[in-house]
Design a protein around this motif. Structure first.
Motif, PDB file in Angstrom:
ATOM      1  N   LYS A  92      21.266  19.773  20.619  1.00 11.26           N
ATOM      2  CA  LYS A  92      21.121  19.978  19.175  1.00 11.26           C
ATOM      3  C   LYS A  92      19.939  20.866  18.805  1.00 11.26           C
ATOM      4  N   LEU A  93      19.081  21.157  19.777  1.00  9.39           N
ATOM      5  CA  LEU A  93      17.919  21.993  19.493  1.00  9.39           C
ATOM      6  C   LEU A  93      18.223  23.463  19.756  1.00  9.39           C
ATOM      7  N   SER A  94      17.689  24.319  18.912  1.00 12.76           N
ATOM      8  CA  SER A  94      17.873  25.754  19.086  1.00 12.76           C
ATOM      9  C   SER A  94      17.015  26.263  20.236  1.00 12.76           C
ATOM     10  N   ALA A  95      17.311  27.488  20.672  1.00 17.42           N
ATOM     11  CA  ALA A  95      16.490  28.124  21.702  1.00 17.42           C
ATOM     12  C   ALA A  95      15.043  28.247  21.218  1.00 17.42           C
ATOM     13  N   ARG A  96      14.866  28.598  19.953  1.00 14.02           N
ATOM     14  CA  ARG A  96      13.507  28.740  19.410  1.00 14.02           C
ATOM     15  C   ARG A  96      12.735  27.415  19.496  1.00 14.02           C
ATOM     16  N   ARG A  97      13.396  26.316  19.156  1.00  8.54           N
ATOM     17  CA  ARG A  97      12.718  25.021  19.158  1.00  8.54           C
ATOM     18  C   ARG A  97      12.416  24.553  20.580  1.00  8.54           C
ATOM     19  N   HIS A  98      13.287  24.895  21.535  1.00 10.84           N
ATOM     20  CA  HIS A  98      12.958  24.604  22.932  1.00 10.84           C
ATOM     21  C   HIS A  98      11.647  25.297  23.320  1.00 10.84           C
ATOM     22  N   ALA A 143      12.884  31.231  30.323  1.00 16.32           N
ATOM     23  CA  ALA A 143      11.941  31.567  29.256  1.00 16.32           C
ATOM     24  C   ALA A 143      10.913  30.456  29.072  1.00 16.32           C
ATOM     25  N   MET A 144      11.349  29.203  29.182  1.00 19.14           N
ATOM     26  CA  MET A 144      10.430  28.072  29.066  1.00 19.14           C
ATOM     27  C   MET A 144       9.422  28.078  30.211  1.00 19.14           C
ATOM     28  N   ALA A 145       9.866  28.502  31.393  1.00 13.60           N
ATOM     29  CA  ALA A 145       8.958  28.565  32.543  1.00 13.60           C
ATOM     30  C   ALA A 145       7.873  29.619  32.368  1.00 13.60           C
ATOM     31  N   LEU A 146       8.127  30.628  31.551  1.00 15.41           N
ATOM     32  CA  LEU A 146       7.182  31.735  31.379  1.00 15.41           C
ATOM     33  C   LEU A 146       6.104  31.444  30.341  1.00 15.41           C
ATOM     34  N   VAL A 147       6.212  30.321  29.652  1.00 12.83           N
ATOM     35  CA  VAL A 147       5.240  29.986  28.606  1.00 12.83           C
ATOM     36  C   VAL A 147       3.841  29.849  29.213  1.00 12.83           C
ATOM     37  N   GLY A 148       2.870  30.427  28.532  1.00 13.18           N
ATOM     38  CA  GLY A 148       1.469  30.244  28.922  1.00 13.18           C
ATOM     39  C   GLY A 148       0.970  31.159  30.022  1.00 13.18           C
TER      40      GLY A 148
END
Length: 250
Positions: A92-98, A143-148
């Motif tokens: 239910k969560l968007s890519a942006r919210r992830h 993309a989540m792995a690339l954060v930070g």
């Protein structure tokens, strides 16, 4: 300070009577991309789960960025990016919210749109992840792995479920991260992609590291022709390993 992003010494993991990882020792330097090859069931994902402290070793030691992921887990996780096996997204969560969730968790200041542009998901940035294909979910997880701006990327089968465009995107990201001095450790059974991006390669078979080196070093180890493919090399080493094991039993 160590020049190694990953150091494994005598790493062993047993499940009852099964040895999933057997006395594994390897290092991944701060300045390299390391490809961890092996067929399904070789022990690749089990090794990565111990790197991330999802499982504890039966024997041996693990160091990630010079720290113990068990005792220093929070700090280690803040410095690395991971794409684990069996990850899940929230339908239910968007890519942006992830992305926003991971950014807030890490206390980072990344722009979700820029990260999703890198993985080719800007057109669906506000769509719920439940509408995504498996390949799109894989790119979202990357993309989540690339954060930070992680110092180390640990990617478990990053090419799984991707179409040719997605495979090329992952390959380009791995190269770009390597150029900015991020160490990259990734497992794969899709052999052709590994030789295109890796500085060194380790071949795991039945839980044991049976060969390691640059592509040229691996070729030299089996007297392979100069134009031998990574598939040829992999088959030669794994066949030799099976043959040696069988002879040892006899």
């Amino acid at each position: 300070m160590s020049d190694n992003s990953i150091e494994l010494r005598g790493l062993t993991k047993r499940f009852d009577n099964t040895v999933a990882v057997d006395d594994l020792s390897l290092t991944v330097r701060d300045d390299e991309t390391y490809g961890f090859l092996g067929p399904n069931g070789a022990g690749k994902s089990t090794t990565i789960s111990m790197l991330l402290d999802y499982r504890r070793p039966t024997e041996g030691t693990v160091r990630v960025l010079g720290q113990d992921p068990h005792t220093d887990g929070a700090e280690v996780r803040s410095r690395i990016g991971t794409l684990p096996d069996g990850y899940s997204t929230y339908d239910k969560l968007s890519a942006r919210r992830h992305l926003r969730f991971v950014i807030d968790t890490k206390g980072a200041d990344d722009d979700p749109e820029e990260l999703l542009e890198r993985v080719g998901l800007t057109d669906v940035i506000d769509d719920p992840a439940g509408t995504f294909s498996q390949g799109m979910k894989q790119r979202l997880a990357l993309a989540m792995a690339l954060v930070g701006d992680p110092e180390l990327l640990i990617l478990d089968e990053p090419f799984t479920g991707l179409d040719p465009h997605g495979v090329r995107t992952v390959r380009d990201i791995v190269r770009a991260e390597r150029e900015r001095d991020t160490a990259v450790f990734f497992s794969s059974h899709i052999l052709g992609q590994v030789e295109l991006v890796c500085d060194r390669i380790g071949i795991l078979h039945s839980g044991r590291l049976i060969a390691e080196g640059t592509l040229d070093e691996l070729k030299a180890g089996i007297d392979a022709d100069e134009d031998a493919s990574i598939e040829d090399i992999f088959v030669a080493y794994t066949n030799d390993s099976v043959r040696a094991t069988t002879e040892g039993i006899r």
